[in-house]
Design a protein around this motif. Structure first.
Motif, short mmCIF file in Angstrom:
data_model
loop_
_atom_site.label_atom_id
_atom_site.label_comp_id
_atom_site.label_asym_id
_atom_site.label_seq_id
_atom_site.Cartn_x
_atom_site.Cartn_y
_atom_site.Cartn_z
N ARG A 50 46.53 46.31 38.84
CA ARG A 50 47.24 47.49 38.38
C ARG A 50 46.33 48.71 38.37
N SER A 51 45.05 48.47 38.10
CA SER A 51 44.16 49.58 37.80
C SER A 51 43.57 50.22 39.05
N GLY A 52 43.71 49.58 40.19
CA GLY A 52 42.90 50.13 41.27
C GLY A 52 43.44 50.16 42.67
N THR A 53 43.05 49.22 43.42
CA THR A 53 42.98 49.35 44.86
C THR A 53 44.31 49.09 45.57
N PHE A 54 44.36 49.32 46.86
CA PHE A 54 45.57 49.07 47.64
C PHE A 54 45.84 47.58 47.75
N ALA A 55 47.08 47.25 48.09
CA ALA A 55 47.52 45.85 48.07
C ALA A 55 46.66 44.97 48.97
N PHE A 56 46.37 45.42 50.19
CA PHE A 56 45.69 44.52 51.13
C PHE A 56 44.25 44.25 50.72
N ALA A 57 43.66 45.14 49.90
CA ALA A 57 42.28 44.93 49.46
C ALA A 57 42.24 44.23 48.12
N ALA A 58 43.37 44.21 47.40
CA ALA A 58 43.38 43.67 46.04
C ALA A 58 42.98 42.20 46.02
N PHE A 59 43.48 41.42 46.99
CA PHE A 59 43.18 39.98 46.96
C PHE A 59 41.69 39.68 47.11
N PRO A 60 41.05 40.12 48.22
CA PRO A 60 39.61 39.79 48.36
C PRO A 60 38.76 40.38 47.25
N VAL A 61 39.10 41.60 46.80
CA VAL A 61 38.27 42.26 45.78
C VAL A 61 38.40 41.53 44.44
N ALA A 62 39.64 41.22 44.04
CA ALA A 62 39.84 40.51 42.78
C ALA A 62 39.26 39.09 42.86
N PHE A 63 39.38 38.48 44.05
CA PHE A 63 38.79 37.15 44.26
C PHE A 63 37.29 37.20 43.99
N LEU A 64 36.63 38.18 44.60
CA LEU A 64 35.19 38.33 44.44
C LEU A 64 34.83 38.60 42.98
N GLY A 65 35.57 39.52 42.36
CA GLY A 65 35.30 39.87 40.96
C GLY A 65 35.47 38.66 40.05
N ALA A 66 36.57 37.94 40.22
CA ALA A 66 36.83 36.78 39.38
C ALA A 66 35.83 35.66 39.65
N PHE A 67 35.44 35.52 40.92
CA PHE A 67 34.46 34.49 41.29
C PHE A 67 33.15 34.74 40.56
N LEU A 68 32.68 36.00 40.62
CA LEU A 68 31.43 36.37 39.93
C LEU A 68 31.59 36.17 38.42
N GLY A 69 32.70 36.70 37.89
CA GLY A 69 32.92 36.62 36.45
C GLY A 69 33.01 35.18 35.96
N TYR A 70 33.75 34.36 36.71
CA TYR A 70 33.94 32.97 36.30
C TYR A 70 32.62 32.18 36.43
N ALA A 71 31.88 32.44 37.51
CA ALA A 71 30.61 31.73 37.72
C ALA A 71 29.62 32.06 36.62
N VAL A 72 29.54 33.36 36.27
CA VAL A 72 28.62 33.78 35.20
C VAL A 72 29.05 33.16 33.88
N PHE A 73 30.37 33.19 33.62
CA PHE A 73 30.87 32.62 32.36
C PHE A 73 30.54 31.13 32.28
N THR A 74 30.82 30.40 33.37
CA THR A 74 30.57 28.96 33.37
C THR A 74 29.08 28.66 33.20
N ALA A 75 28.25 29.44 33.87
CA ALA A 75 26.80 29.22 33.79
C ALA A 75 26.30 29.36 32.36
N ILE A 76 26.89 30.31 31.61
CA ILE A 76 26.44 30.57 30.24
C ILE A 76 27.14 29.63 29.25
N ALA A 77 28.47 29.50 29.39
CA ALA A 77 29.25 28.83 28.35
C ALA A 77 29.41 27.34 28.58
N THR A 78 29.79 26.96 29.80
CA THR A 78 30.10 25.55 30.05
C THR A 78 29.46 25.07 31.35
#
Ligand SMILES: [Zn+2]
Length: 155
Positions: free
Chosen positions: A58-86
């Motif tokens: 909702r906050s940003g980019t065009f539809a065709f870029a939303a998938f790869p960009v959000a994928f990358l963002g969530a991948f980084l976020g989830y990997a960092v979270f898992t590395a620290i928390a679980t």
């Protein structure tokens, strides 16, 4: 709606997902403390990254870029979270969650774009009406087909 640079939109989506995903995943740590079944953590985790992706879409980019960009963002976020928390980090698991976030972002961005586009079309339609008789005229017409008035005046 403010017109922003496309690259800024990409960046906003990336940063939003990378920050939101770990924040929304924090309750999983609590679930573990409470020794809740793994299914609850799993279900919550998928829902959390979907929400993160949707908000970022909702906050940003065009539809065709939303998938790869959000994928990358969530991948980084989830990997960092898992590395620290679980730990340890499960790359396949992370990729599945990132895909969910990407799909959510893509869906939301597509809906948002469709709304913006229909608004733009309506505005243009309003502008292309003859000022004298109100007849609809083509986007490039210089003269009204009905009353022959000149359409060059910008009023
Ligand atoms: Zn006219």
């Amino acid at each position: 709606m403010a017109v922003r640079h496309p690259l800024l939109g990409v960046l906003v989506t990336l940063v939003w997902t990378a920050i939101l995903a770990p924040l929304l995943l924090i309750p999983i740590v609590v679930f573990r403390w409470l020794a809740l079944p793994a299914e609850i953590s799993l279900f919550y985790g998928v829902a959390a990254v979907a929400v993160a992706g949707a908000v970022a879409g909702r906050s940003g980019t065009f539809a065709f870029a939303a998938f790869p960009v959000a994928f990358l963002g969530a991948f980084l976020g989830y990997a960092v979270f898992t590395a620290i928390a679980t730990p340890p980090v499960d790359l396949l698991f992370t990729a599945i969650h990132a895909t969910v976030a990407g799909l959510a972002a893509w869906a939301v961005a597509t809906v948002k774009m469709a709304k913006v586009r229909s608004k733009v079309n309506l505005e243009n339609e309003d502008k292309r009406r003859c000022r004298l008789c109100g007849a609809r005229v083509g986007p490039r017409a210089t003269r009204c087909w009905s009353c022959k008035a000149s359409l060059n005046r910008i009023t």
